[in-house]
Scaffold this motif. Structure first.
Motif, mmCIF file in Angstrom:
data_model
loop_
_atom_site.group_PDB
_atom_site.id
_atom_site.type_symbol
_atom_site.label_atom_id
_atom_site.label_comp_id
_atom_site.label_asym_id
_atom_site.label_seq_id
_atom_site.Cartn_x
_atom_site.Cartn_y
_atom_site.Cartn_z
ATOM 1 N N VAL A 67 65.441 -22.850 -37.143
ATOM 2 C CA VAL A 67 64.276 -23.364 -37.306
ATOM 3 C C VAL A 67 63.863 -24.113 -38.619
ATOM 4 C CG1 VAL A 67 61.374 -22.963 -37.188
ATOM 5 C CG2 VAL A 67 63.295 -21.876 -35.544
ATOM 6 N N GLN B 157 56.508 -13.787 -32.849
ATOM 7 C CA GLN B 157 58.071 -13.458 -32.621
ATOM 8 C C GLN B 157 58.544 -14.633 -31.942
ATOM 9 O OE1 GLN B 157 61.089 -11.711 -33.224
ATOM 10 N NE2 GLN B 157 59.988 -9.732 -32.433
ATOM 11 N N TYR B 158 59.832 -14.753 -31.975
ATOM 12 C CA TYR B 158 60.567 -15.787 -31.425
ATOM 13 C C TYR B 158 61.506 -15.453 -30.519
ATOM 14 C CZ TYR B 158 59.217 -19.936 -34.562
ATOM 15 O OH TYR B 158 58.551 -20.837 -35.081
ATOM 16 N N GLU B 159 61.899 -16.174 -29.388
ATOM 17 C CA GLU B 159 62.830 -15.828 -28.357
ATOM 18 C C GLU B 159 64.262 -16.496 -28.945
ATOM 19 O OE1 GLU B 159 62.684 -13.797 -26.344
ATOM 20 O OE2 GLU B 159 60.917 -13.664 -25.248
ATOM 21 N N GLY C 15 64.467 -20.485 -29.394
ATOM 22 C CA GLY C 15 63.582 -21.138 -30.231
ATOM 23 C C GLY C 15 62.133 -21.187 -29.842
ATOM 24 N N THR C 16 61.685 -20.843 -28.527
ATOM 25 C CA THR C 16 60.461 -20.721 -28.066
ATOM 26 C C THR C 16 59.602 -19.440 -28.529
ATOM 27 O OG1 THR C 16 61.006 -19.785 -26.011
ATOM 28 C CG2 THR C 16 60.736 -22.254 -25.862
ATOM 29 N N LEU C 17 58.470 -19.535 -28.573
ATOM 30 C CA LEU C 17 57.598 -18.213 -28.894
ATOM 31 C C LEU C 17 57.607 -17.272 -27.692
ATOM 32 C CD1 LEU C 17 54.554 -20.071 -30.382
ATOM 33 C CD2 LEU C 17 56.444 -19.327 -31.597
ATOM 34 N N ARG C 18 57.457 -16.055 -28.228
ATOM 35 C CA ARG C 18 57.557 -14.753 -27.199
ATOM 36 C C ARG C 18 56.324 -14.847 -26.811
ATOM 37 N NH1 ARG C 18 60.763 -10.890 -25.855
ATOM 38 N NH2 ARG C 18 60.093 -8.653 -25.578
ATOM 39 N N ALA D 259 65.103 -13.705 -33.876
ATOM 40 C CA ALA D 259 64.351 -13.898 -32.463
ATOM 41 C C ALA D 259 64.529 -12.459 -32.345
ATOM 42 C CB ALA D 259 65.483 -14.485 -31.665
ATOM 43 N N ALA E 241 56.500 -24.294 -37.242
ATOM 44 C CA ALA E 241 57.156 -23.001 -37.026
ATOM 45 C C ALA E 241 55.857 -21.933 -37.031
ATOM 46 C CB ALA E 241 58.017 -22.595 -38.074
#
Length: 258
Positions: free
Chosen positions: A220, A174-176, A179-182, A212, A169
Motif C-alpha cells: 500500500v 483493517q485490510y483484506e 488490498g481492500t478494506l475489511r 492484512a 490508505a
C-alpha cells in the motif's frame, strides 16, 4: 546519500455529524489533519454544516474537499445502491457543486473530491461506476484531485478521465489480503487503539506495507491517509497518528501544496 523527505496528507471525513460540531470533536480533529472531506448533501450535510466545517478548516489551515455519497441519509451512504449511471453522475455533480458554492462564499478553494462509503467501495472494483463518478465531478471541474483506494482500478479510471489522483490508505481500518478494506460487518474492521492505528500509518508511509486480516503483508503506497471522524476515539487516533508521523520526520501537508 541523502534520502528523499517523506510527505503525507492526513484526511478526515467531516461535516457528517452535527453532534461532532457541537461538542467540539470536529474542531479537535482539525488540529491533527491536513485535508477535510466535507459531506455535501448526499449521505449527510447541508449548507449550514458545510459552511461551519469550511470555516473551521480555514482557521486551521486545512484543505477543503468534497465528500459526495449515495443520496441515502437513512443508511449514511453505506448501503450499496443499484442506481443508473446518469442518476449517480448527476447526484455527484450536484453535491460537489453545492460544496463548491459554499466554499466560494467562504473564500476557500476546493482541492479534492473523495467519494463516500458504499459509493467509494463499489468503485474500487467497478470500472463503470468509477468512470461515472469522474463524469459527475467533470461536469463541475477537472481541476481537482480525485481520491481513491491505493492500488485499485478506480485510480486508473480517474486518470483516464483526465484527473490528478491521490492514492488513499486508512489508519483506522483493517485490510483484506487483496488490498481492500475489511467489511464493517466484522468486529475487527476498525482499529480503535490510537497506537495501533499510528503504527499502521507509519509502516504504510515508510515501507509501503500494511498487515492484512490474515497476517500477510500487502503493498500500500499512499499519498493520503484517512482517519474516520466517526470512529470511536477519532480525536485521540488522529492526534497519535500525526504525532508519530511527525516524530519519524514525515512532513504532513495537503494534497495540493501551497
Amino acid at each position: 546519500m541523502k534520502t528523499a523527505q517523506l510527505k503525507i496528507d492526513l484526511n478526515c471525513d467531516m461535516g457528517e455529524m452535527p453532534e461532532a460540531i457541537v461538542d467540539g470533536t470536529q474542531e479537535t480533529l482539525m488540529q491533527s489533519i491536513t485535508s477535510a472531506n466535507v459531506a455535501c448533501g448526499g449521505h449527510a450535510g447541508d449548507a449550514e454544516t458545510m459552511r461551519f466545517t469550511i470555516e473551521q478548516a480555514l482557521r486551521h489551515g486545512v484543505a477543503v474537499g468534497a465528500h459526495p455519497g449515495y443520496p441515502d441519509r437513512e443508511n449514511f451512504g453505506r448501503l450499496e445502491l443499484n442506481l443508473g449511471a446518469e442518476e449517480v453522475a448527476q447526484s455527484v455533480f450536484e453535491q460537489v457543486s453545492a460544496l463548491a458554492k459554499v466554499a466560494k462564499a467562504c473564500g476557500a478553494p476546493v482541492t479534492h473530491v473523495k467519494p463516500h462509503g458504499a459509493l467509494y467501495n463499489q468503485a474500487v472494483k467497478n470500472r463503470e461506476l468509477a468512470a461515472t463518478i469522474a463524469s459527475g465531478v467533470a461536469r463541475w471541474s477537472r481541476d481537482v484531485v480525485l481520491v481513491g483506494l491505493a492500488g485499485s482500478l478506480m485510480l486508473n479510471v480517474f486518470r483516464e478521465a483526465g484527473f490528478a489522483v491521490a492514492a488513499e490508505a486508512f489508519a483506522d481500518r483493517q485490510y483484506e489480503p487483496d488490498g481492500t478494506l475489511r467489511s464493517r460487518k466484522f468486529e475487527d474492521a476498525l482499529l480503535r487503539e490510537p497506537e495501533k492505528a499510528a503504527r499502521q500509518a507509519l509502516r504504510m508511509v515508510e515501507r509501503g506495507l500494511v498487515t492484512a486480516s490474515d497476517g500477510s503483508d500487502v503493498a500500500v503506497v499512499p499519498q493520503t491517509i484517512c482517519i474516520h471522524g466517526d470512529t470511536p476515539g477519532a480525536t485521540e487516533i488522529a492526534a497519535e497518528v500525526a504525532r508519530v508521523l511527525r516524530g519519524a520526520s514525515v512532513t504532513l501537508n495537503g494534497l495540493v501544496e501551497k
